[in-house]
Design a protein around this motif. Sequence first.
Motif, PDB file in Angstrom:
ATOM      1  N   LEU A  29      38.461  85.458   9.519  1.00 50.85           N
ATOM      2  CA  LEU A  29      39.272  84.807  10.552  1.00 50.85           C
ATOM      3  C   LEU A  29      38.483  84.476  11.811  1.00 50.85           C
ATOM      4  CD1 LEU A  29      42.703  86.696  10.354  1.00 50.85           C
ATOM      5  CD2 LEU A  29      41.942  84.628   9.155  1.00 50.85           C
ATOM      6  N   HIS A  48      47.617  82.002   5.366  1.00 49.76           N
ATOM      7  CA  HIS A  48      46.657  81.218   6.132  1.00 49.76           C
ATOM      8  C   HIS A  48      46.427  79.885   5.423  1.00 49.76           C
ATOM      9  CE1 HIS A  48      45.825  84.600   8.758  1.00 49.76           C
ATOM     10  NE2 HIS A  48      45.613  85.351   7.698  1.00 49.76           N
ATOM     11  N   VAL A  98      40.831  78.035   9.308  1.00 51.60           N
ATOM     12  CA  VAL A  98      40.646  78.826  10.533  1.00 51.60           C
ATOM     13  C   VAL A  98      39.478  78.314  11.358  1.00 51.60           C
ATOM     14  CG1 VAL A  98      41.637  80.873   9.449  1.00 51.60           C
ATOM     15  CG2 VAL A  98      39.158  80.526   9.364  1.00 51.60           C
ATOM     16  N   GLU A 128      52.816  77.764   8.904  1.00 56.78           N
ATOM     17  CA  GLU A 128      52.435  78.972   8.176  1.00 56.78           C
ATOM     18  C   GLU A 128      53.695  79.738   7.761  1.00 56.78           C
ATOM     19  OE1 GLU A 128      49.619  79.236   7.128  1.00 56.78           O
ATOM     20  OE2 GLU A 128      48.048  78.769   8.584  1.00 56.78           O
TER      21      GLU A 128
END
Length: 289
Positions: free
Chosen positions: A268, A131, A135, A147
């Motif tokens: 997330l 990640h 986010v 990513e």
Amino acid sequence: GFRKGTLPMMNEPCMVRSEAEVDQLVWDSNCGINIANYLTDRKEKIAVVAKGCDSRNIVTHIIENKIGRDQLYIIGAPCTGMIDRRMINAMVADITEVTEQDDTIIVQSPAGEQRYPKQELLQNNCTTCVHHNPVIHDEMLADPVEEPQGVERWADVERIEAMDGDAKWAYFDDLLKECVRCYACRNACPLCYCPTCFVDESMPQWVGKSQDPIDVRTFHFLRAYHCAGRCTDCGACERACPVGINMRVFTKTLEKDCFEQWGWEAGLSTETRPPLDTYKSDDPDDFIK
């Protein structure tokens, strides 16, 4: 955000309160400190520069009511990994300056200039990060980075899980033998915000203050359990440790368990409660002995 520290590769968090101070701000591969650690319980409106792991901890703080989303203006910083200053210091003596150009780290010392591919100098947690982009954000400093795919996220944990009991005991004995109980890992962790840590409680006293191996293990094991379902593997604990202990193996084991049992990755979404914060009748119970 971050400003240059007094030593190479030691950028430090800073607060900018006026337009005249904005030029202090920097962004490079030495911004490994998790800046979400400085947001808990703030009352003012605040802007924050956040890479992927920082943003995930900000989400966790929002879920845990440590700060409101409406208080934050999140400036997203796409990240391709932070460099490991210990690795570089071990390779080059008397470093005077470290800069970067594209994917190359340039190290200056009295012996001259040396260049290294950045990918060979990354912190351990950055080599398994999936990640890299924030986010959650209000604006981005740059376009999102790609990513990584096919990352072996749990190889280090699986290697330990494959050991027999005696080998595991010896592994953790060796891992923790250098611990000096300075609590730098706790202080650097954005999840450790209890008003009084369990190691500082005296009534009752949960753990002794000595260097007794049992007390040392108890501190690391219990701190890791407090991070279960919350840790984003930002590496702040390992980065802060003055003796270089990789205590991420504790939290990464729990991170793997949460992912395999609940498909859960911390931070997330602000809309989903963590698995250890909720109950479902079909929750797996294989861990009950």
